[in-house]
Design a protein around this motif. Structure first.
Motif, PDB file in Angstrom:
ATOM      1  N   SER A 180       4.401  17.233  -1.214  1.00 42.06           N
ATOM      2  CA  SER A 180       2.947  17.512  -1.189  1.00 42.06           C
ATOM      3  C   SER A 180       2.001  16.582  -0.897  1.00 42.06           C
ATOM      4  CB  SER A 180       2.353  18.222  -2.400  1.00 42.06           C
ATOM      5  OG  SER A 180       1.287  18.544  -2.687  1.00 42.06           O
ATOM      6  N   TYR A 181       1.471  16.141   0.203  1.00 42.06           N
ATOM      7  CA  TYR A 181       0.607  15.144   0.437  1.00 42.06           C
ATOM      8  C   TYR A 181      -0.926  15.025  -0.362  1.00 42.06           C
ATOM      9  CZ  TYR A 181       3.973  15.323   4.291  1.00 42.06           C
ATOM     10  OH  TYR A 181       4.914  15.230   5.019  1.00 42.06           O
ATOM     11  N   GLU A 182      -1.290  13.724  -0.634  1.00 41.59           N
ATOM     12  CA  GLU A 182      -2.483  13.742  -1.279  1.00 41.59           C
ATOM     13  C   GLU A 182      -3.531  13.018  -0.272  1.00 41.59           C
ATOM     14  OE1 GLU A 182      -3.051  14.289  -4.573  1.00 41.59           O
ATOM     15  OE2 GLU A 182      -1.237  15.236  -4.806  1.00 41.59           O
ATOM     16  N   PRO A 183      -4.565  13.191  -0.496  1.00 45.35           N
ATOM     17  CA  PRO A 183      -5.749  12.677   0.487  1.00 45.35           C
ATOM     18  C   PRO A 183      -5.735  11.310   0.756  1.00 45.35           C
ATOM     19  CG  PRO A 183      -6.701  14.386  -1.015  1.00 45.35           C
ATOM     20  CD  PRO A 183      -5.198  14.153  -1.460  1.00 45.35           C
ATOM     21  N   TRP A 184      -5.210  10.403  -0.291  1.00 46.91           N
ATOM     22  CA  TRP A 184      -5.118   9.047  -0.250  1.00 46.91           C
ATOM     23  C   TRP A 184      -4.088   8.332   0.510  1.00 46.91           C
ATOM     24  CZ3 TRP A 184      -0.670   7.045  -2.106  1.00 46.91           C
ATOM     25  CH2 TRP A 184      -0.156   7.725  -3.070  1.00 46.91           C
ATOM     26  N   MET A 185      -3.111   9.461   0.997  1.00 45.78           N
ATOM     27  CA  MET A 185      -1.823   8.996   1.521  1.00 45.78           C
ATOM     28  C   MET A 185      -2.185   8.768   3.104  1.00 45.78           C
ATOM     29  SD  MET A 185       0.986  11.500  -0.164  1.00 45.78           S
ATOM     30  CE  MET A 185       1.402  11.239  -1.669  1.00 45.78           C
TER      31      MET A 185
ATOM     32  N   HIS B  66       2.804   6.264   3.284  1.00 49.40           N
ATOM     33  CA  HIS B  66       2.643   6.846   2.131  1.00 49.40           C
ATOM     34  C   HIS B  66       3.329   8.394   2.369  1.00 49.40           C
ATOM     35  CE1 HIS B  66      -0.387   3.842   1.152  1.00 49.40           C
ATOM     36  NE2 HIS B  66       0.279   3.589  -0.108  1.00 49.40           N
TER      37      HIS B  66
ATOM     38  N   SER C  57       2.502   2.548  -5.309  1.00 47.58           N
ATOM     39  CA  SER C  57       3.185   3.535  -5.541  1.00 47.58           C
ATOM     40  C   SER C  57       4.564   3.801  -5.517  1.00 47.58           C
ATOM     41  CB  SER C  57       2.630   4.918  -4.396  1.00 47.58           C
ATOM     42  OG  SER C  57       1.293   4.705  -4.227  1.00 47.58           O
TER      43      SER C  57
ATOM     44  N   ASP D 260       7.504  13.347  -5.761  1.00 48.05           N
ATOM     45  CA  ASP D 260       6.546  13.257  -6.677  1.00 48.05           C
ATOM     46  C   ASP D 260       5.871  11.812  -6.462  1.00 48.05           C
ATOM     47  OD1 ASP D 260       6.747  15.677  -8.056  1.00 48.05           O
ATOM     48  OD2 ASP D 260       8.211  14.909  -9.220  1.00 48.05           O
TER      49      ASP D 260
ATOM     50  N   SER E 288       0.982   6.706  -8.723  1.00 54.61           N
ATOM     51  CA  SER E 288       0.549   5.925  -7.895  1.00 54.61           C
ATOM     52  C   SER E 288      -0.652   5.095  -8.715  1.00 54.61           C
ATOM     53  CB  SER E 288      -0.251   6.383  -6.570  1.00 54.61           C
ATOM     54  OG  SER E 288      -0.770   5.402  -6.088  1.00 54.61           O
TER      55      SER E 288
END
Length: 185
Positions: A128-133, A137, A163, A169, A172
């Motif tokens: 699951s990707y996060e917007p900051w990646m 990352h 991170s 998971d 970070s």
């Protein structure tokens, strides 16, 4: 008769390897003072702790980019490791493969995207990707779900964020959070 297996994710010595990589990345992030400068690229790192030296099945050599093993072959060579990582973080590109015993592989690599080998498509569901990646990352979180990989550690060259990725998971810390109450400004 049961097979002998080691749970590397919970193994004390392997946890120390991951901690040393994390602390080294944090040190380099905090030591760099140009993060606020416009158009400045800071130091960047991408470590992968692997339990299998057969990582060539999911990684490609990054040309002439090499870890300086003649100066530092192990994360347990404390000062030499931080010095080598500092140099690599600004002069070279690619993932740095670290074995569970702390030995650093010489050849730096590009880890392949998930799904390029048979049987990997189901691993994509664990990511699951996060917007900051950014791309480093995203690669690190994908690499972290591979069964052969214990953890990945990154230092963002754009923000100084450090991170740690385990089994898809992410833990970070933004640069200003590194060191918490122990950080001297």
């Amino acid at each position: 008769m049961s097979r002998l297996t080691i749970e590397y994710g919970a193994h004390e010595r392997v946890s120390e390897v991951v901690d040393r990589l994390t602390y080294c990345a944090e040190h380099i992030s905090v030591a760099f003072d140009g993060w606020e400068e416009p158009h400045v690229k800071g130091p960047g790192l991408y470590f992968a702790v692997v339990a299998d030296r057969g990582y060539g099945a999911y990684a490609d050599a990054m040309g002439d980019n090499r870890w300086p093993r003649e100066d530092c072959a192990s994360v347990f060579d404390e000062d030499a490791f931080v010095d080598a990582a500092g140099t690599v973080s600004v002069e070279r590109d690619g993932g740095i493969v670290v074995a569970v015993d702390g030995e650093v592989e010489e050849q730096m690599v590009r880890f392949r995207d998930l799904g390029t080998r048979s049987g990997e498509s189901m691993l994509v569901d664990d990511v699951s990707y996060e917007p900051w990646m950014g791309s480093r990352h995203m690669s690190a979180i994908e690499t972290s779900v591979r069964p052969e990989v214990v953890a990945t550690v990154t230092l963002s060259e754009e923000t100084g964020r450090v991170s740690v990725f385990r089994d898809g998971d992410a833990t970070s810390m933004r640069r200003n959070e590194i060191g918490g109450e122990w950080r001297a400004e």
